[in-house]
Design a protein around this motif. Structure first.
Motif, PDB file in Angstrom:
ATOM      1  N   ASP A 189       0.823  -1.207   0.000  1.00 18.09           N
ATOM      2  CA  ASP A 189       0.000   0.000   0.000  1.00 18.09           C
ATOM      3  C   ASP A 189       0.860   1.260   0.000  1.00 18.09           C
ATOM      4  OD1 ASP A 189      -2.560  -1.090  -0.064  1.00 18.09           O
ATOM      5  OD2 ASP A 189      -2.627  -1.376   2.096  1.00 18.09           O
ATOM      6  N   GLU A 190       2.022   1.159   0.605  1.00 18.25           N
ATOM      7  CA  GLU A 190       2.926   2.300   0.698  1.00 18.25           C
ATOM      8  C   GLU A 190       4.174   2.052  -0.140  1.00 18.25           C
ATOM      9  OE1 GLU A 190       2.280   5.065   2.030  1.00 18.25           O
ATOM     10  OE2 GLU A 190       0.985   4.855   3.779  1.00 18.25           O
ATOM     11  N   ALA A 191       4.699   3.106  -0.700  1.00 18.68           N
ATOM     12  CA  ALA A 191       5.909   3.001  -1.519  1.00 18.68           C
ATOM     13  C   ALA A 191       7.135   3.447  -0.736  1.00 18.68           C
ATOM     14  CB  ALA A 191       5.759   3.845  -2.784  1.00 18.68           C
ATOM     15  N   LEU A 251      -1.663   3.816  -4.362  1.00 20.05           N
ATOM     16  CA  LEU A 251      -0.682   4.095  -3.324  1.00 20.05           C
ATOM     17  C   LEU A 251      -1.202   5.138  -2.360  1.00 20.05           C
ATOM     18  CD1 LEU A 251       2.566   4.302  -5.504  1.00 20.05           C
ATOM     19  CD2 LEU A 251       1.900   2.419  -3.987  1.00 20.05           C
ATOM     20  N   HIS A 261       6.966   1.485  -7.841  1.00 24.46           N
ATOM     21  CA  HIS A 261       5.576   1.100  -7.595  1.00 24.46           C
ATOM     22  C   HIS A 261       4.600   1.832  -8.514  1.00 24.46           C
ATOM     23  CE1 HIS A 261       6.358  -1.191  -3.868  1.00 24.46           C
ATOM     24  NE2 HIS A 261       7.342  -0.328  -3.691  1.00 24.46           N
TER      25      HIS A 261
END
Length: 679
Positions: A235-237, A531, A543
């Motif tokens: 979900d996070e880069a 994201l 991502h």
């Protein structure tokens, strides 16, 4: 076919030595591989097949008869984390909501036992396969791939298992007999730094461009992963320190080494790792690049493979990236915090070359169903933000992932600010005038949602189809009126889940596009990022992906951005990870999104491409309403950094549609939308 026995190791040389210009020569210790570079110099790998010696005796550059040794006595190393997949009936292998790191897993250093060697040539590629490489549950071969014309080669452990429900993660790199200098571009301050040699323990480091360079006085050896395939979806880069260097890495690698790594805990949300189904050949790999120049100069060469982690401008096209839950409105504006003159996330997108950003604000953070006083103020703040930070060269466009009425999750996109509330009681009108806001819609079901889309010329599409909160969708509503409407665009593509056994990314959605085409609906698929935090310190590019819309100019925020939605609806765009672009694609003169009357079931496909990594293959995909047909065209003859035009005669008799995908040797890709066919 040529064989030789050396140190009790069977070596099979290429059937056709002159297939390319890589020279393969037997030596006392093993093999010397030499290949020409564009600048007239020669790159060399000197391989040693003694199990008690490092694989690479020497890696060097030969220029005007003078050999520059870049590295000596180097050995590839692979560390494999073997975890478990849940394989729930509703998900199977197509899963994101998994937390592999929370269950017991084992870690092993893959063991290379040099039993046999096979060298093969295919156009501009030379492959050296060394058997065998093993862990307690996996076995396979080590594979070296050389790319003519450039001092680049790939090192891969190609392994498989008979066990089910395996999820894996890997670290990799090169070890050396003695410590060497290591440099990188530091992630925090963007300065080129040379690390202190770590004597007793290895260090994990957050760097830019995912690259570490081992070097001495005479040159540098760059080590870096495939830019997108290497990073499993999160979900996070966040930049999770993707390189390592030093001694005793993870207390498993005794020698000094330099390499790439994964963070097993990910972003501590959902952490799915990579799928490893039984019998599938998982390609754990990284790239190495030889340079006789300074490490700073060599890093500049590495940056070219991803265009400096940007999306280059393309004439008569604008870039669009979608699905960002940055939540700036709720976390900053509505929270009463100081609003900067320009938020960091705006500059992040601009610096990456993204012209149009479609947001996904209010993802479980706001008040989609009211009360009115909150919902309308939140929307107004969102619209004001878009107008404030949009300009002639950048559009920041409002968007939401509503997840109401239709089933599963979907993205909503309107061509102008639209006020709507996701709830309506029986005594409330569908639309009304509200002071300070104007026209306000209240939606209570899927029919009213479709009516809103039709009245305001909006679009929706399935977010992350067939996975996450859209598991089972859009399949479950493919016969519903709203799905068949031209207001329902289709779906969105992202490389999720991750599987290192395929040379493509995001098969889940590419298969959906083919299915939708066979359903008889002229649906489209755009690339999405999905994201949360957007920051310069994040590993954004790895991502990300982008869509190149065919439009010469950006519309203004104040006058509406209907042309953006029109290009999506018409399929007048291609999607890419960034390294491959498709400036032109036509089937008998028809572009993507258009319809073609076939003549005798045949058609000419014209394609214009540009790319960075050498290409792997082009695939022509078509369907007849029931089955999907694939024609793969080998592109091993291509070099790095190319531009070319291609024409193919395609047999498309009884086919209903056709589209194109292009993939390179790092599993970066680009794909067109569909051309629809009639006999």
């Amino acid at each position: 076919m040529a064989f030789s026995m050396h140190a009790q190791i069977q070596i099979q040389l290429p059937k056709n030595q002159v297939a390319n210009n890589t020279d393969v020569t037997r030596t006392k210790e093993g093999l010397l591989l030499s290949w020409p570079l564009k600048n007239g110099s020669i790159a060399e790998l000197n391989l040693n097949f003694d199990n008690d010696k490092p694989l690479f005796s020497e890696l060097s550059i030969l220029d005007s008869g003078k050999r520059t040794s870049i590295a000596e006595s180097a050995d590839p190393v692979f560390l494999l984390n073997e975890g478990s997949r849940t394989l729930k009936p509703e998900n199977g292998w197509t899963i994101f909501f998994d937390k592999v790191h929370t269950r017991p897993y084992e870690s092993h250093v893959l063991k290379l036992n040099k039993k046999s060697v096979e060298v093969s040539k295919n156009a501009n590629r030379t492959v050296v396969s060394i058997s065998e490489i093993t862990s307690p549950s996996f076995s396979g071969k080590l594979e070296l791939t050389i790319y003519n014309g450039i001092p680049l080669f790939n090192i891969a452990a190609v392994i498989s298992t008979d066990e089910n429900a395996k999820a894996v993660l890997y670290d990799a790199g090169l070890t050396f007999e003695s410590a060497t200098n290591v440099s990188y571009l530091d992630n925090a301050n963007s300065r080129f730094e040379t690390a202190e040699v770590q004597i007793d323990s290895a260090t994990n480091k957050a760097v830019k461009f995912r690259t570490a360079l081992a070097h001495g006085e005479k040159g540098a050896l760059a080590i870096f992963p495939p830019p997108h395939q290497y990073f499993y979806p999160l979900d996070e880069a966040f930049n999770l320190k993707s390189v390592w260097h030093g001694k005793n890495y993870r207390d498993m690698v005794g020698k000094f080494g330099v390499g790439i790594r994964h963070e097993p805990d990910g972003d501590n949300r959902f952490v799915p790792w990579f799928n490893a189904p039984p019998k599938s050949e998982q390609r754990l790999n990284f790239f190495a690049y030889l340079g006789s120049e300074s490490p700073e100069t060599v890093l500049e060469e590495i940056k070219k493979f991803t265009n400096g982690d940007t999306y280059r401008p393309l004439e008569n096209h604008k870039t669009l990236s979608s699905h960002f839950h940055n939540e700036f409105i709720i976390n900053v504006v509505r929270a009463g915090k100081e609003v900067p003159e320009k938020p960091e996330f705006v500059d992040v997108f601009k610096d990456m070359g993204v012209d149009i950003v479609h947001l996904g604000e209010f993802h479980y953070t706001a008040h989609p169903q009211g009360p009115d006083s909150l919902r309308l103020q939140e929307l107004k703040a969102l619209f004001d933000m878009g107008e404030r930070w949009s300009d002639d060269e950048f559009l920041l466009l409002p968007g939401e992932e509503p997840n109401e009425f239709l089933g599963g999750h979907y993205m909503a996109f309107f061509p102008k600010p639209v006020y709507w509330i996701m709830a309506r009681s029986e005594d409330q009108p569908f639309v009304s005038e509200v002071p300070d806001f104007g026209k306000v819609y209240r939606i209570g079901n899927s029919d009213e949602m479709l009516k809103l889309l039709e009245l305001e010329n909006g679009l929706v599409w399935t977010a992350h189809p067939r996975i996450k909160g859209s598991t089972g969708y859009p399949d479950a509503y493919k016969n519903e009126t709203f799905f068949k409407s031209d207001r329902f665009l289709g779906g969105a593509w992202k490389a999720m889940p991750a599987d290192l056994s395929t040379p493509k990314l995001g098969l889940r959605v590419l298969d959906l596009l083919d299915d939708m085409n066979n359903w008889g609906h002229q649906k489209k698929v755009l690339a999405e990022a999905d994201l949360f935090t957007i920051s310069f310190e994040n590993e954004m590019y790895a991502h990300m992906n982008v869509n190149y819309l065919k439009m010469p100019n950006l519309p203004s925020f104040s006058e509406g951005w209907g042309n953006v939605l029109d290009q999506l609806s018409q399929g007048s765009f291609f999607s890419t990870t960034g390294e491959i672009r498709i400036p032109a694609f036509k089937v008998d003169g028809k572009e993507s999104g258009e319809s073609l009357q076939l003549k005798n079931g045949e058609a000419k496909i014209d394609l214009e491409l540009d790319w960075t990594f050498p290409l792997n293959f082009i695939e022509i995909i078509s369907g007849d309403g029931n089955s999907v047909f694939r024609e793969r065209i080998d592109m091993n003859h291509t070099n790095a950094f190319g531009t070319d035009k291609f024409s193919f005669e395609a047999e498309l008799k009884n086919r209903k549609w056709v589209r194109i995908e292009v993939w390179d040797v790092a599993a970066n890709g680009a794909f067109t939308q569909t051309v629809y066919l009639k006999d």
